[in-house]
Design a protein around this motif. Sequence first.
Motif, PDB file in Angstrom:
ATOM      1  N   ASP A   1      -0.248  -5.228   3.742  1.00 21.94           N
ATOM      2  CA  ASP A   1       1.066  -4.576   3.761  1.00 21.94           C
ATOM      3  C   ASP A   1       1.747  -4.959   5.066  1.00 21.94           C
ATOM      4  O   ASP A   1       1.099  -5.033   6.116  1.00 21.94           O
TER       5      ASP A   1
ATOM      6  N   PHE B   1       0.838  -1.200   0.000  1.00 21.72           N
ATOM      7  CA  PHE B   1       0.000   0.000   0.000  1.00 21.72           C
ATOM      8  C   PHE B   1       0.871   1.248   0.000  1.00 21.72           C
ATOM      9  O   PHE B   1       0.614   2.204   0.728  1.00 21.72           O
ATOM     10  N   GLY B   2       1.931   1.215  -0.832  1.00 21.16           N
ATOM     11  CA  GLY B   2       2.720   2.423  -1.044  1.00 21.16           C
ATOM     12  C   GLY B   2       2.028   3.313  -2.066  1.00 21.16           C
ATOM     13  O   GLY B   2       0.814   3.235  -2.272  1.00 21.16           O
TER      14      GLY B   2
ATOM     15  N   SER C   1      -1.548   2.054  -3.318  1.00 12.87           N
ATOM     16  CA  SER C   1      -2.703   2.843  -2.891  1.00 12.87           C
ATOM     17  C   SER C   1      -3.458   3.410  -4.091  1.00 12.87           C
ATOM     18  O   SER C   1      -4.691   3.496  -4.082  1.00 12.87           O
TER      19      SER C   1
ATOM     20  N   ASP D   1       3.801  -3.211   6.669  1.00 12.99           N
ATOM     21  CA  ASP D   1       4.000  -2.009   7.473  1.00 12.99           C
ATOM     22  C   ASP D   1       2.697  -1.666   8.200  1.00 12.99           C
ATOM     23  O   ASP D   1       1.692  -1.359   7.562  1.00 12.99           O
TER      24      ASP D   1
ATOM     25  N   ARG E   1       1.071   1.694   7.176  1.00 13.85           N
ATOM     26  CA  ARG E   1       0.329   1.672   5.920  1.00 13.85           C
ATOM     27  C   ARG E   1      -0.999   0.942   6.079  1.00 13.85           C
ATOM     28  O   ARG E   1      -1.985   1.281   5.423  1.00 13.85           O
ATOM     29  N   ARG E   2      -1.030  -0.045   6.945  1.00 13.83           N
ATOM     30  CA  ARG E   2      -2.316  -0.732   7.178  1.00 13.83           C
ATOM     31  C   ARG E   2      -3.328   0.227   7.809  1.00 13.83           C
ATOM     32  O   ARG E   2      -4.507   0.201   7.465  1.00 13.83           O
TER      33      ARG E   2
ATOM     34  N   GLN F   1      -3.331   3.429   7.347  1.00 12.09           N
ATOM     35  CA  GLN F   1      -3.708   4.347   6.270  1.00 12.09           C
ATOM     36  C   GLN F   1      -4.773   3.724   5.379  1.00 12.09           C
ATOM     37  O   GLN F   1      -5.729   4.395   4.978  1.00 12.09           O
TER      38      GLN F   1
END
Length: 373
Positions: free
Chosen positions: A217, A195-196, A200, A219, A222-223, A225
């Motif tokens: 993801d 989900f970079g 995204s 990270d 990012r999750r 987000q």
Amino acid sequence: MESFERARLDTYFSKIASRFRPDEPPVSFLITHLLPERPSFVRAVATASSLRAVLPKPKSVSPTAKREAERIAPCDPLSRETFADPDQAVEYVESRAAGERVVLLDVGGYFAPTLSALAEHFSGTILGVVEDTENGHKRYAELDKLPCPVVSVARSPLKDPEDYLVGQSVVFSTEALMRERGDILHGRPALVIGFGKLGSSIARLLHAKGVQVTVHDIDPIRRTQALSQGFTVARDRDRALHNAGLVLCATGSLSLRAEDFSTLRNGAYVATVTSSEDELDLDGIPSVYQRARDTDHITRYQTTGHYFYLLNGGNAVNFLHGASVGPFIFLVQAEILAALHMLTRGNLAAGMHDVPAVDRAAIADAWLTAFNR
């Protein structure tokens, strides 16, 4: 590209070159996607430096663009193996630029494995590297000790429009290939891995098309987000893979291990935004799976009771349709020229660097003058 468009582009690069022209142009090696619009950028690099070789990314070469690039500089073959062996890497650079001041223009961290050997054993001087992608940025940032400066444009705000539009082109190409088999996106749950910036963008466009999207993801930031933007976040990766009818890999590193493929639901499609060697462990897929070409760009993997489809051999699916992001790509190319100029001055310490905000603003202003019509 029409003649008036080429003239506009040449004028734009001329303005960029006049601002960032080095007093003592270095030698350069250019790794690039050799797409139809790319020769203009190759000429700009040759203006700002003594371009000794273009190394086209092997899965994204336009024959017409290659012929035009070869009139500017030699085009040499490129693979990860080219710069995996220190002796081979040094020998190659020596063959093109012995004793020279060299800037390496990279897309994907190709020079990273042997950068220390090049800096130590090359007869000239490695002034530094310019890196264009998030994948490559990570490869350099993860090195224990950088032997020279690396100027990364991967996280520049000037790259945001490109990343957004690349995500759009990935979805377009994925849907186009699915339609070749009579399938559509709708009614097929999608899993976006990563989900970079690209992931995204892909997730948002799929959602806008009415597709049910789950995100995975590694990270946790990012999750969060993804959750804040209304996406389902996978709690169980294997279950998410099993439930998805479409898996889009956007991590820039290994997204699917060999054992993951048997987890896919029957008839699932798999697509990536980068090369198969980065995203997919295809070599590890068990030999019980038979591979058969279903259409020109879709491979069916099948064993008893299970099958799935791989798009474009696991390579970036959007390159099948030109990977076009319009003139926004010229923002990033201009920043690469600014980064080359930074390295030429020779006053940067070893480590990761960004192009200054004032230079980015000047590039954006020149771009708006040329293309906001």
